[in-house]
Design an enzyme around this catalytic site. Structure first.
Site, PDB file in Angstrom:
ATOM      1  N   PHE A 191       0.822  -1.216   0.000  1.00  0.00           N
ATOM      2  CA  PHE A 191       0.000   0.000   0.000  1.00  0.00           C
ATOM      3  C   PHE A 191       0.854   1.264   0.000  1.00  0.00           C
ATOM      4  CE2 PHE A 191      -2.579  -3.226   2.124  1.00  0.00           C
ATOM      5  CZ  PHE A 191      -3.816  -3.065   1.516  1.00  0.00           C
ATOM      6  N   ARG A 231     -12.394  21.569 -11.842  1.00  0.00           N
ATOM      7  CA  ARG A 231     -11.013  21.371 -11.384  1.00  0.00           C
ATOM      8  C   ARG A 231     -10.184  20.919 -12.583  1.00  0.00           C
ATOM      9  NH1 ARG A 231     -10.206  17.148  -6.485  1.00  0.00           N
ATOM     10  NH2 ARG A 231     -10.962  15.723  -8.079  1.00  0.00           N
ATOM     11  N   SER A 267      -4.648   1.978  -9.168  1.00  0.00           N
ATOM     12  CA  SER A 267      -5.724   2.965  -9.125  1.00  0.00           C
ATOM     13  C   SER A 267      -6.407   3.034 -10.485  1.00  0.00           C
ATOM     14  CB  SER A 267      -5.113   4.331  -8.796  1.00  0.00           C
ATOM     15  OG  SER A 267      -6.043   5.345  -9.038  1.00  0.00           O
ATOM     16  N   ALA A 268      -7.675   3.377 -10.467  1.00  0.00           N
ATOM     17  CA  ALA A 268      -8.408   3.601 -11.716  1.00  0.00           C
ATOM     18  C   ALA A 268      -7.807   4.754 -12.511  1.00  0.00           C
ATOM     19  CB  ALA A 268      -9.876   3.901 -11.398  1.00  0.00           C
ATOM     20  N   ASN A 327     -13.121   4.792  -6.044  1.00  0.00           N
ATOM     21  CA  ASN A 327     -13.041   5.875  -5.049  1.00  0.00           C
ATOM     22  C   ASN A 327     -13.409   5.375  -3.654  1.00  0.00           C
ATOM     23  OD1 ASN A 327     -13.321   7.154  -7.758  1.00  0.00           O
ATOM     24  ND2 ASN A 327     -13.121   9.018  -6.562  1.00  0.00           N
ATOM     25  N   ASP A 374      -9.895  17.181 -14.323  1.00  0.00           N
ATOM     26  CA  ASP A 374     -10.986  16.268 -13.942  1.00  0.00           C
ATOM     27  C   ASP A 374     -11.703  15.718 -15.171  1.00  0.00           C
ATOM     28  OD1 ASP A 374     -10.833  16.116 -11.239  1.00  0.00           O
ATOM     29  OD2 ASP A 374     -12.598  17.348 -10.815  1.00  0.00           O
ATOM     30  N   TYR A 387       1.389  10.877 -10.705  1.00  0.00           N
ATOM     31  CA  TYR A 387       0.905   9.842  -9.771  1.00  0.00           C
ATOM     32  C   TYR A 387       0.384   8.635 -10.561  1.00  0.00           C
ATOM     33  CZ  TYR A 387      -2.341   7.359  -6.726  1.00  0.00           C
ATOM     34  OH  TYR A 387      -3.027   6.369  -6.056  1.00  0.00           O
ATOM     35  N   LYS A 435       1.862   4.598 -10.957  1.00  0.00           N
ATOM     36  CA  LYS A 435       1.120   3.342 -10.784  1.00  0.00           C
ATOM     37  C   LYS A 435       1.225   2.488 -12.061  1.00  0.00           C
ATOM     38  CE  LYS A 435      -0.426   4.002  -6.627  1.00  0.00           C
ATOM     39  NZ  LYS A 435       0.001   3.147  -5.524  1.00  0.00           N
TER      40      LYS A 435
END
Ligand code: NAD
Ligand code: UDP
Length: 359
Positions: A89, A300, A133-134, A187, A303, A157, A161
């Site tokens: 993690f 944002r 992560s998605a 999420n 997004d 980020y 991944k």
């Protein structure tokens, strides 16, 4: 009940790691946590011990510290309880920060994983469960996301991944006994239903749900809703929110699967249902009775309008599916936040059983 496994859990004091520890311990596994507490604290592990009635041994340290990892793996061998699998993690996770400080993100998330995998190889530990992560999918070409959707992250980020996923694919190609299960989380929100564990962001939260709870508890004045003109039913962003306990249980299913199956396997962990910002706020107010003052704000940057999972592969292959509703997520998240306005800095409601530093 015990399957005789000792699991190394990196980042186990964090939000998702701590909830997963509870499920691993309930399933009869022994755990060893490695965490540098850069985004958490040891008190979390006391709570896990309190909830589980089990010891939660931990080592304070960094996954990039290869010699420390070697010492940890060697000591477990000497004790006759070798580490048989790793749940990884530990990572930095703030998208905006990763844009501003890419080197820090690649170092922590990619170099950290390389260090861990190299020590696993040295100690012949063959099973790895990775927190992906998605966000690795990037802009959706079609929804819901399926696992073979293109991998096209849009920020450092997400790239960190995706790079680790590629590294794991290559490693599985080279070492046929190695198993890497990569879990692409959607999420995660909510908290343990006991109210003892939850999300504890140290700064102003970036994510919607912790922002809502901080507004509801009176620590932030109002929620800014980023955009009302998306092509979604009510114009606000849609995401696939998943209860953190469901997500934690997905790791048990992945571990079990990895015992039977080698190679690289990726799974979406989501509910398959999209919820808009307005829907989530309305559910939260209805379930908790707390008010969430809000105002419209600009979109944002970066997004996407909507994102949700096709979780059918995990259902079919791992026999796992998310069970909690949005109402459960709101009720449990609020229990944690209202009882712990200052997160883990709020005094524990009862005296904890202490987790034990392992070294
Ligand atoms: P978190 O920050 O609460 O937990 C991460 C833990 O790792 C923290 O306890 C931190 O102290 C530790 N850590 C960080 N770098 C470390 C290092 N180099 N060495 C040792 N420990 C280190 O985050 P979380 O929400 O629990 O996320 C867990 C994992 O899930 C991360 O890999 C994250 O990228 C991934 N993920 C999270 C989300 C989310 O929305 N929370 C979504 C998708 C994926
Ligand atoms: N969002 C918002 N206000 C906030 C934080 C998030 O309106 O203070 C919106 C955001 O634009 C997105 C949704 O809530 O549509 C979920 O955002 P979050 O950051 O939680 O998840 P992510 O976008 O990373 O999937």
């Amino acid at each position: 009940m015990s399957q005789g496994e000792t699991l190394l859990v990196t980042g186990g004091a964090g939000y998702i790691g701590s909830h997963t520890l509870v499920e691993l311990l309930a399933a009869g596994h022994a755990v060893l946590v490695l965490d540098n507490f850069s985004n958490s604290c040891a008190a979390v592990l006391d709570r896990v011990a309190e909830l589980s009635g089990r010891e939660v041994p931990w080592v304070e340290g960094d996954v990039r510290d290869t010699s420390l990892l070697q010492k940890v793996f060697a000591e477990q061998e000497q004790r006759g309880t070798p580490i048989t699998a790793v749940l990884h993690f530990a990572a930095l996770k703030a998208v905006g920060e990763s844009v501003a400080e890419p080197l820090r993100y690649y170092d922590n998330n990619v170099a950290g994983t390389l260090s861990l995998l190299s020590v696993m190889q040295q100690f012949k530990v063959l099973r790895f469960v990775f927190s992906s992560s998605a966000t690795v999918y990037g802009e959706p070409t079609a929804l819901p996301y399926v696992e073979d959707h293109q991998i096209a992250p849009t920020n450092p980020y997400g790239h960190s991944k995706a790079m680790v996923e590629q590294l794991l694919r290559d490693l599985c190609q080279a070492r046929e006994q190695f198993t890497a299960i990569t879990l692409r989380y959607f999420n995660p929100i909510g908290a343990h239903p006991s109210g003892l564990l939850g999300e504890d962001p140290h700064d102003v939260p970036n994510n919607l749900f912790p922002f809502i709870t901080k507004v509801a508890v009176g620590q932030l004045p109002a929620l800014q809703i980023f955009g009302n003109d998306y092509e979604t039913p009510d114009g606000t962003g849609v995401r696939d929110y998943i209860h953190v306990v469901d997500l934690a249980q997905g790791h048990l299913a992945a571990l079990d699967y990895g015992r039977k199956q080698s190679g690289f396997h990726a799974f979406n962990l989501g509910t398959g249902r999209g919820t808009s910002v307005l829907e989530l706020v309305a559910a939260f107010e209805r379930v908790t009775g707390a008010a969430v003052p809000r105002q419209w704000a600009a979109r944002r940057p970066g997004d996407i309008a909507a994102a949700w999972a096709d979780p059918s592969l995990a259902r079919e292959v791992l026999s796992w599916q998310a069970r909690h509703t949005i109402d459960d997520m709101c009720a449990d998240g609020w229990r944690w936040q209202s009882q712990h306005p200052d997160g883990y800095r709020t005094a524990s409601p009862s005296a904890p059983v202490r987790g034990d530093p392992a070294t």
